[in-house]
Structures are given as structure tokens and as C-alpha cells.
Design an enzyme around this catalytic site. Structure first.
Site, PDB file in Angstrom:
ATOM      1  N   LYS A 198      48.541  41.912 -21.649  1.00 20.56           N
ATOM      2  CA  LYS A 198      49.155  43.065 -20.962  1.00 20.56           C
ATOM      3  C   LYS A 198      48.405  43.519 -19.492  1.00 20.56           C
ATOM      4  CE  LYS A 198      49.520  44.724 -25.799  1.00 20.56           C
ATOM      5  NZ  LYS A 198      48.243  45.274 -26.804  1.00 20.56           N
TER       6      LYS A 198
ATOM      7  N   HIS B   4      45.990  48.232 -16.354  1.00 19.18           N
ATOM      8  CA  HIS B   4      46.435  49.620 -15.669  1.00 19.18           C
ATOM      9  C   HIS B   4      44.777  50.629 -15.170  1.00 19.18           C
ATOM     10  CE1 HIS B   4      44.103  51.577 -19.636  1.00 19.18           C
ATOM     11  NE2 HIS B   4      45.016  50.064 -20.749  1.00 19.18           N
TER      12      HIS B   4
ATOM     13  N   HIS C  85      42.365  50.375 -16.929  1.00 18.01           N
ATOM     14  CA  HIS C  85      40.963  49.052 -16.599  1.00 18.01           C
ATOM     15  C   HIS C  85      40.233  49.216 -15.153  1.00 18.01           C
ATOM     16  CE1 HIS C  85      43.769  47.787 -19.473  1.00 18.01           C
ATOM     17  NE2 HIS C  85      42.914  47.329 -20.215  1.00 18.01           N
TER      18      HIS C  85
HETATM   19  N1  ARG Z   1      40.142  46.326 -24.314  1.00 19.41           N
HETATM   20  C1  ARG Z   1      40.107  47.693 -24.636  1.00 19.41           C
HETATM   21  C2  ARG Z   1      41.426  48.405 -23.614  1.00 19.41           C
HETATM   22  O1  ARG Z   1      41.804  47.875 -22.778  1.00 19.41           O
HETATM   23  C3  ARG Z   1      39.148  48.019 -23.464  1.00 19.41           C
HETATM   24  C4  ARG Z   1      37.713  47.651 -24.163  1.00 19.41           C
HETATM   25  C5  ARG Z   1      36.761  48.756 -24.165  1.00 19.41           C
HETATM   26  N2  ARG Z   1      35.411  47.894 -24.669  1.00 19.41           N
HETATM   27  C6  ARG Z   1      34.565  48.261 -26.371  1.00 19.41           C
HETATM   28  N3  ARG Z   1      33.981  47.676 -25.857  1.00 19.41           N
HETATM   29  N4  ARG Z   1      35.638  48.356 -26.985  1.00 19.41           N
HETATM   30  O2  ARG Z   1      41.970  49.680 -24.488  1.00 19.41           O
END
Ligand code: ARG
Length: 633
Positions: free
Chosen positions: A163, A166, A169
Site C-alpha cells: 500500500k 502515505h 507514515h
Molecule cells: N500500519 C498502520 C497504518 O498504516 C499503523 C500502525 C501503527 N502502530 C500500531 N501499533 N497500531 O495505519
């Protein structure tokens, strides 16, 4: 030798410093003054030193003095204004500070220039890259280093494989990298974790897509873009087949619709993912290759931002068994209940008052038995604690997920693990608006950095004279581009949204990354051109720094260690940036008044010592933020 002892010898009538907690006169010049003022104030007011010392605050602007005291903070009976007047009358002559300036409830303290120059400059030049960092912060016990350092785990970035990377991130990456640098410089034992989105039915979809549209060659060459392309294509199929089934249903052809769904990609993906969860070797092997290649590529990009992860964890690493156990426990405790086959938490019933309402309801397990994002986070946190026994754990996640984080912290508490939840902190941040590019809205980190670098290169070309002198313009453009993105991101409070503005962030004017880089390169060039040795500079007669401009600059430099202490409380990169812009603005107004070329040799040495100290601080500040200071541009 910049130590306090040496200073005490030079000014032998200086009252001795008692050992006060959080007083580090050998590495923070302002602490010398704090201790000195504390001792005077204690004599005058009778207040305890341990009360006075911590309330001598640093100031945001120099007109407020170098240190400030809010009189009521000493908890002495009487009107603050009257107390201030009385104390001022009793104020003794001091070798280090002027008589304080009294204004209502406040006393402002101004440092005397000469002793300040003689402490601040040698300290900055000797401690260099360590100037400003205080490794005692991270000690378990400040009085007993043998008890070891505190452990912090910082989770950040956490993109989803296949993905787009974005804006959320991007911010998480920048802020997380900064926090890791900050805690490391404060003597903590830091572990960085990237919690990848690498598990779930979508990886079944991706595998099927790869069978159909994938290319081994492309995968190896450009895994991130290739997997995304494949994912987009196959997702379109899934969407089309859903649409088709809808249409058929609308025509009353229920059976045909059902058969399309039963034999469709989505259903196949579900069973493919099921195979993955059951440990099917082939399915896992393919998925693992997607993951490994992507990580390899992420690592290259992170390296450009000076970021390193100690652990690439991810949603896939959370064990199904453990999640089932956690869910079972919550059910047993009467906190979760079955609802049409799913397992549900209803905080509105189990948590009283407003908090319960805010937390609402959450699903722990879907009716097909699969666990969710929330459940994974709970198990992963408990696991992480077992693994690292951290003293602190920071999650750098967008404020869009505030509720999610609140829920999972709360559930961990409800499971009786206050010991863990107490150590956790959510460092959140706002949105980036308008982050689209020439090539569309989808963005990978690499594309962002490339675009900004190219744009920066264009900006540099506009100044032909300068451009022709830069040795490797493309490489410099790349570094300046990265600085542009990072400084724009960190310039406001974390919680504020900001608009991604390519032309503003790459400008050399205003509070931008290129401006900071320019300021650093200019200091490097001053140093190169002066052609003085370190010994010459170390031997400079610092009492020659008498001009108001020099003294102002000195006062700003002196604040740096306190700024770092403050940012450990705010965890706001803007605390550092605001300071660095204050420093660079002060510098740029100084150059005309404090020339190097054409000055007397002794004055030249002293001024260079001053500029070098400024360079040390600017470098250190940029480094904590994660920038790579350039020496020429
Ligand atoms: N991968 C998730 C996203 O893109 C973010 C993860 C954040 N960390 C967590 N421990 N939930 O939305």
C-alpha cells in the site's frame, strides 16, 4: 579546561556549588549560574536550595533575561512585588550575574558577559558533538550509574506492505527518528521498532494478484511499486466482481450473484489467507518474499533519512494463540461478550462516565474467528514488554488513530496490566494536507524525496554563480530536499495539520530546511577561510568578545543544553527548530558587525571561537532532528 572548578578558581570568591539534583555544571553552562543564583537567593530569602534551583527557568526571548524566577514559586509569605523589592535591596555584588531586574512577580537575571564567554565557548568546543546532551537523563539512578540505563522502545513509521507510504507514515517516520535521536543523546537505551502492516486478507488478495499479474523480475527490481501495481489491478477485479454480483441481485438473480461471489477472487483470497494463518509453507514462502524485498527497499529509503530500525516487527508476528488467549481472558473477566458470533467490548457499560462514552464499542474478534488490528496491538504490547522489559514505550501514530490507541491502552489496563500501560505514551500528530504530485496522489516515500530533490535542484540552478561552484549539485540538492521535507514537517506543533507546499519548503528564505543548511554551510566556510588551527582558537582571548552582537550570540548558544532538557519534556521537534532559527537569525545579523576577515589577529581568533561554538550547536541541533548538515552548498 571548562570545568566548574576552573571557573571557581578564576573567580575565587564564587560561592561553592552544593551538590544539587539535576545540576550539571560541567556540561551545562547555565547550571553554573543556576547554582550560583540559588545560593544567593537562599541566603537572602532563607528558602531551601532544593526549592529554588528547579524553578529558575530558561527564557524564550533574551529580553526576559538569561534566567527567570516567578517569585511565588518560592512559596514565601508576602506580596510578590514587595518580596522582589526587599530581595533586590539585599542583593550582593556577584562576579557572574548583574543585579536582577525586577518586574512585578518576576525577577530576570542577566549573566555577565566575560565569565559567560569563558565557560560557554570552551565547553562547546571541547564537548563538540556531545555539547547539549546529558547522558545522566537516562540513568535509572542519577546517583548510581552502576544501576544502568533506562530502556525505551519507540515504535514508528509502520507502513503497510503493498500500500502507499502515505503522509501519516511520513510524519511518523520523521517524528520517530527525531525521538530516537533525542533519547539516545539523553543516555537512554533506545530500541526502534517498525510495526509493519503485513498481515490480513489483503495479503491473500496480493498473492492471487501476483499469480496473475506479477513478474519475478519486477519484484526484485522495484518491489514496492510492483507489489502496489499488482495490488491495484487485483483489487479492481475484486471491486468489479462485487459490482457484478450487486447488479445481478438487483435483477433478482440471487443464485448467479452468489456463485460469482463464491468463486470470486475475494473468496479465494480469504481461503488463501486462511492457509497462511495455518502455516502453509508455499503460501508463507511467497508472502515472506514480498515482505523481505519490501523491507530491503524500505531500509534503503530510511537510510537516506538517517533512520535505522532495530526490529522489523509487524502484525504478522502476533501469534494467533496469544490473541485467542487475550480474548478469552477478557471474556472470562466479563469485559467482552459474544454478539452474533463476534467478540465485542462495550466500554460504555464497563467503564463509567465520560471515558466509557468516549471509548465506545470495539470488536476484538470477527465472526469468522479472525482477530483484528486492535487485538493484535494488545497482544503485541504485552509481548513487547516481556521481550524488552522497557521503562518507557512510545507509539508514534497519527491522531486519526487516537481512539484506537486509547482503546488498546485501556484494555491492557483492564486486563490488570497497569504496570505496562503506565509506561506507554502515544505521541500523536496531525494531518498533512495537499500531498499530491505531478504523477498523481499516490505517494511512496522514495517518490516524495525524489520529487523534492529535483525541485530543489531547479531552485539551486536559478542562482547561476553559486550553482557553478557546487561540486556535486545533485547530491546536495537531494540532501537539501530531504531537509526541506523534514523541517516543514517539524516546524509546527505536532498536533497541527499543515499543507505540503513544495515551493515554500524549498525556499532559502524564511524558516526552512535550506535556510538552516545554508547557515551551517556559511559557518563552515568562515572556518575554512580563516585558516586557523584548533590550538589557535583554543588559545583565543575570549574577553575580546565585548560587542552587544557577540554577547547576544553567546547568550543564545548558552541556552542549548537547556533547550534539549526542555524538549525531553515537550517531545516537540519544534522546540528545537524554534531555537535553531533564533540562533541562525542572531547569526545572520552578527556577520556584518563581527567580521573575521580584516580584523586584528587576536580578535579574529576570539570571533572564530564564537562562530565555531555556534556551528557546534547548529550541527548538534540539526543532527537530533535527523538532518544531515552540509558543509558546502
Ligand atoms: N500500519 C498502520 C497504518 O498504516 C499503523 C500502525 C501503527 N502502530 C500500531 N501499533 N497500531 O495505519
Amino acid at each position: 579546561d571548562a570545568s566548574f572548578d576552573n571557573l571557581a578558581r578564576q573567580f575565587n570568591h564564587l560561592p561553592l556549588i552544593d551538590k544539587l539534583p539535576n545540576c550539571f555544571p560541567d556540561i551545562n553552562p547555565v547550571d553554573i549560574y543556576r547554582a550560583h543564583i540559588t545560593s544567593i537567593l537562599s541566603d537572602i530569602t532563607g528558602a531551601d536550595k532544593s526549592v529554588i534551583y528547579p524553578v529558575l527557568q530558561w527564557t524564550a526571548t533574551l529580553d526576559k533575561g538569561d534566567l527567570m524566577l516567578a517569585i511565588p514559586a518560592l512559596r514565601i509569605k508576602g506580596k510578590p512585588d514587595d518580596l522582589g523589592k526587599q530581595w533586590l535591596e539585599k542583593w550582593p555584588e556577584s562576579p557572574l550575574v548583574e543585579k536582577p531586574v525586577h518586574n512585578g512577580a518576576f525577577l530576570s537575571f542577566f549573566f555577565k558577559p566575560e565569565p559567560m564567554a569563558k565557560t560557554v565557548i570552551p565547553m562547546a568546543l571541547q564537548h563538540k558533538n556531545d555539547f547539549g546532551s546529558n547522558p545522566a537523563n537516562g540513568l535509572r539512578d542519577q546517583n548510581d550509574p552502576s544501576k544502568g540505563r533506562q530502556k525505551i522502545v519507540i515504535e514508528f513509521s509502520s507502513p503497510n506492505i503493498a500500500k502507499p507510504f502515505h503522509a501519516g507514515h511520513l510524519r511518523s517516520t520523521i517524528i520517530g527518528g527525531f525521538l530516537a535521536n533525542l533519547y539516545r543523546s539523553a543516555g537512554w537505551d533506545v530500541t526502534t521498532v517498525n510495526y509493519l502492516g503485513d498481515w490480513g486478507k489483503q495479503y491473500g488478495v496480493l498473492a492471487l494478484g501476483f499469480e496473475k499479474y506479477g513478474s519475478e523480475e519486477e519484484l526484485v527490481k522495484d518491489p514496492i511499486n510492483h507489489l502496489f501495481t499488482v495490488y491495484v489491478k487485483i483489487s479492481k477485479e475484486v471491486a468489479d466482481e462485487k459490482q457484478k454480483a450487486e447488479d445481478l441481485k438487483a435483477e433478482g438473480k440471487e443464485d448467479e450473484a452468489q456463485s460469482i461471489l463464491d468463486n470470486g477472487v475475494d473468496e479465494k483470497a480469504r481461503s488463501y489467507f486462511k492457509k497462511m494463518t495455518e502455516g502453509d509453507e508455499q503460501a508463507i514462502a511467497l508472502w515472506k518474499r514480498f515482505r523481505d524485498y519490501s523491507i530491503e527497499r524500505y531500509k534503503q529509503t530510511y537510510a537516506r533519512l538517517n533512520i535505522h530500525f532495530d526490529e522489523y516487527s509487524g502484525e504478522s508476528k502476533v501469534s494467533e494463540d496469544e490473541m485467542q488467549q487475550a480474548a478469552a481472558k477478557l471474556k472470562e473477566m466479563g469485559l467482552a461478550h459474544e454478539d452474533r458470533g463476534a467478540l465485542l467490548m462495550d466500554f460504555t457499560k464497563s467503564v463509567p462516565g465520560k471515558e466509557g462514552k468516549t471509548l465506545g464499542k470495539a470488536i476484538l474478534r470477527k465472526k469468522d474467528g479472525t482477530a483484528l488490528y486492535l487485538t493484535r496491538d494488545i497482544s503485541e504490547l504485552i509481548n513487547r514488554y516481556e521481550r524488552y522489559k522497557f521503562d518507557k514505550m512510545i507509539y508514534v501514530i497519527a491522531s486519526e488513530q487516537d481512539l484506537h490507541v486509547k482503546q488498546f491502552f485501556k484494555i491492557v489496563r483492564m486486563m490488570g496490566r497497569d504496570d505496562i500501560a503506565d509506561k506507554c505514551q502515544h505521541v500523536n500528530f496531525g494531518l498533512v494536507l495537499g500531498m499530491s504530485t505531478r504523477k498523481g496522489t499516490v505517494k511512496f516515500l522514495n517518490d516524495i524525496l525524489r520529487d523534492v530533490g529535483e525541485h530543489m535542484h531547479e531552485v539551486m540552478k536559478k542562482n547561476e554563480d553559486k550553482y557553478s561552484q557546487v561540486e556535486d549539485p545533485e547530491q546536495i540538492a537531494d540532501k537539501l530536499g530531504i531537509s526541506s521535507v523534514m523541517v516543514q514537517d517539524m516546524n509546527g506543533k505536532r498536533i497541527n495539520n499543515y499543507t505540503f507546499d513544495l515551493s515554500r519548503m524549498t525556499s532559502f528564505e524564511g524558516d526552512t530546511g535550506p535556510y538552516l543548511q545554508y547557515a551551517h554551510a556559511r559557518l563552515c566556510s568562515i572556518q575554512r577561510r580563516a585558516e586557523l588551527s584548533d590550538e589557535d582558537i583554543a588559545a583565543a582571548d575570549l574577553s575580546l568578545l565585548t560587542e552587544p552582537m557577540a554577547i547576544n550570540l553567546l547568550r543564545v548558544i548558552a541556552q542549548w543544553p537547556d533547550v534539549v532538557q526542555n524538549v525531553l519534556k515537550t517531545l516537540e521537534p519544534t522546540t528545537i527548530l524554534t531555537y535553531l532559527f533564533k540562533l541562525t537569525h542572531t547569526l545572520s545579523t552578527s556577520y556584518n558587525h563581527l567580521r573575521i576577515v580584516g580584523s586584528e589577529p587576536e580578535v579574529m581568533k576570539a570571533r572564530l571561537a564564537l562562530y565555531n561554538s555556534a556551528r557546534v550547536v547548529l550541527y548538534n541541533g540539526m543532527a537530533i532532528l535527523g538532518l544531515t548538515p552540509v558543509e558546502r552548498m
